[in-house]
Design a protein around this motif. Structure first.
Motif, PDB file in Angstrom:
ATOM      1  N   UNK A   1      19.122  10.126   9.371  1.00 34.01           N
ATOM      2  CA  UNK A   1      19.496  11.519   8.805  1.00 34.01           C
ATOM      3  C   UNK A   1      18.940  12.475   9.698  1.00 34.01           C
ATOM      4  N   UNK A   2      18.078  12.280  10.434  1.00 32.93           N
ATOM      5  CA  UNK A   2      17.361  13.463  11.162  1.00 32.93           C
ATOM      6  C   UNK A   2      17.837  13.091  12.709  1.00 32.93           C
ATOM      7  N   UNK A   3      18.222  12.137  13.006  1.00 34.86           N
ATOM      8  CA  UNK A   3      18.990  12.186  14.265  1.00 34.86           C
ATOM      9  C   UNK A   3      20.156  12.946  14.142  1.00 34.86           C
ATOM     10  N   UNK A   4      21.054  12.733  12.985  1.00 36.29           N
ATOM     11  CA  UNK A   4      22.318  13.574  12.704  1.00 36.29           C
ATOM     12  C   UNK A   4      22.091  15.159  12.704  1.00 36.29           C
TER      13      UNK A   4
ATOM     14  N   UNK B   1      10.083   7.142   5.337  1.00 33.20           N
ATOM     15  CA  UNK B   1      10.121   7.839   6.710  1.00 33.20           C
ATOM     16  C   UNK B   1      11.318   7.037   7.511  1.00 33.20           C
ATOM     17  N   UNK B   2      11.350   5.750   7.579  1.00 31.07           N
ATOM     18  CA  UNK B   2      12.265   5.010   8.289  1.00 31.07           C
ATOM     19  C   UNK B   2      13.594   5.203   7.600  1.00 31.07           C
TER      20      UNK B   2
ATOM     21  N   UNK C   1       0.696  -1.364   0.060  1.00 35.27           N
ATOM     22  CA  UNK C   1      -0.160  -0.061   0.059  1.00 35.27           C
ATOM     23  C   UNK C   1       0.763   1.413  -0.124  1.00 35.27           C
ATOM     24  N   UNK C   2       0.138   2.199  -0.410  1.00 37.00           N
ATOM     25  CA  UNK C   2       1.052   3.616  -0.397  1.00 37.00           C
ATOM     26  C   UNK C   2       1.572   3.997   0.876  1.00 37.00           C
ATOM     27  N   UNK C   3       0.700   3.840   2.090  1.00 39.19           N
ATOM     28  CA  UNK C   3       1.106   3.985   3.330  1.00 39.19           C
ATOM     29  C   UNK C   3       2.410   3.173   3.839  1.00 39.19           C
ATOM     30  N   UNK C   4       2.605   2.144   3.165  1.00 41.61           N
ATOM     31  CA  UNK C   4       3.511   1.062   3.716  1.00 41.61           C
ATOM     32  C   UNK C   4       4.704   1.665   2.731  1.00 41.61           C
ATOM     33  N   UNK C   5       4.642   2.139   1.730  1.00 37.14           N
ATOM     34  CA  UNK C   5       5.862   2.688   0.877  1.00 37.14           C
ATOM     35  C   UNK C   5       6.546   3.951   1.520  1.00 37.14           C
TER      36      UNK C   5
END
Length: 370
Positions: free
Chosen positions: A35-38, A29-30, A20-24
């Motif tokens: 990258x967002x942690x850095x 996001x995963x 599903x689109x949500x899974x993609x």
């Protein structure tokens, strides 16, 4: 006797998958989370504020505009607004004013997706559309040199991971790939940008064709044109290629089309860098190629089973397509040098509004025979 004729317009993506689109979107996001942690390590709470404002503005805009223009109230479920917000934030300085970020995220949703008819129908990458609108409507803010002077907000100055386990010389190099404190929010870890791309590749959310084509041609042109590393950002190139250029609705749908798209994208980006486009070269290059993605899919469409490819015809069409892309690239360069890019954005805004207000319908054309 009468006959009915239906005009059918094919648009990407053509591939049908069980995911599903949500899974993609969740996988994207995963891949962005490390990258967002850095980003937090490099810019502290300022990075988190930019991310938070972008996400909130995009989600609110998605709900309001989708309800108002498309009469949909459940579009938030697919997660596309969240991904657009994160990608947009990753292209910004952590010192970007919150109101400019909110404006960009809203415009990314409205003019990058909603007015095209919703998810999967957009021709251009929504996050880049939002970023260009920020640049046009807030030029003083977005071009200010102080926007990148955020060293006072840095949480961690340096990471000595590889230097602690190996030789100092090679360890220092690898540590610079792991973490640095310059650039946009999404550019602080080259290593984790690459790992994020590998994750998406393994999950089959992207294919190798576009990144391969971009990197091969871009670095080949760098050698041929003798371009200094000071004029481009490896992290920016990687992030733009992996997370922006591979956007499914705005990139070709066939393997051969993706490879051509990547090869030409790499050439366009390198030429823009060569011509002194310092900060917008990836945005311009990707948006230029987005505009030709459907034509590329058409030229490199798979042949019907049992038939042979007409390579002479395909080569001729590809050459004409390349010439058209080169012409638009030169036009964009001229507009950039004349500081006239805002006029192109204004035309785009008017075009999307008119296109939404007066859509070209695939109506049934009826003809009566004699």
């Amino acid at each position: 006797m009468s006959a009915d004729y239906r005009q059918v317009i094919y648009s990407n993506p053509f591939v049908r998958a069980r995911a599903k689109v949500g899974t993609v979107m969740f996988d994207v996001v995963l891949s962005l989370l490390p990258i967002l942690v850095f980003a937090y390590l490099a810019a502290g709470t300022r990075a988190l504020q930019i991310l938070g404002v972008s996400v909130i503005a995009a989600l609110v805009s998605e709900f309001v505009f989708s309800w108002f223009f498309l009469r949909k109230t459940n579009s938030l479920k697919d997660g596309s607004a969240l991904v657009t917000a994160l990608l947009l934030a990753c292209t910004l300085s952590p010192l970007t004013p919150w109101y400019v970020v909110a404006f960009g995220a809203s415009m990314a949703v409205l003019f990058g997706k909603i007015l095209w008819g919703g998810l999967g129908r957009n021709l251009f990458n929504p996050a880049l559309v939002g970023r260009e609108m920020m640049t046009v409507f807030f030029p003083a803010v977005m071009s200010s040199g102080t926007l990148w002077a955020f060293q006072d907000y840095v949480q961690v100055e340096d990471i000595r991971f590889f230097r602690a386990i190996g030789e100092s010389t090679s360890g220092e190099y690898w540590d610079s790939l792991l973490f640095k404190t310059t650039g946009a929010i999404g550019e602080y870890s080259i290593l984790f940008i690459v790992l994020g791309g590998l994750f998406l590749l393994l999950r089959k959310r992207i294919s190798w064709h576009i990144p391969f084509g971009v990197f091969v041609v871009f670095f080949l042109f760098l050698r041929l044109l003798d371009i200094s590393p000071e004029h481009y950002s490896i992290a920016g190139l990687l992030f733009g290629t992996i997370f922006m250029a591979t956007d499914m609705p705005s990139s070709p749908s066939t393997s051969s089309g993706k490879l051509y798209y990547g090869l030409v994208l790499g050439a366009v980006a390198a030429i823009l860098v060569w011509q002194q486009v310092r900060f917008e070269y990836m945005s311009y290059a990707i948006l230029i190629m987005n505009g030709f993605s459907r034509e590329i899919s058409s030229v490199f469409k798979p042949v019907v089973w049992g038939e042979k490819s007409d390579w002479k015809k395909i080569t001729g069409q590809a050459l004409l397509l390349t010439l058209a892309i080169a012409t638009i690239t030169l036009a964009v360069l001229q507009l950039h040098n004349l500081k006239a890019i805002p006029y192109a954005v204004y035309v785009y805004i008017i075009y999307t509004i008119i296109k939404f207000k007066f859509p070209i319908k695939n109506s049934l054309i009826k003809k009566q025979s004699v």
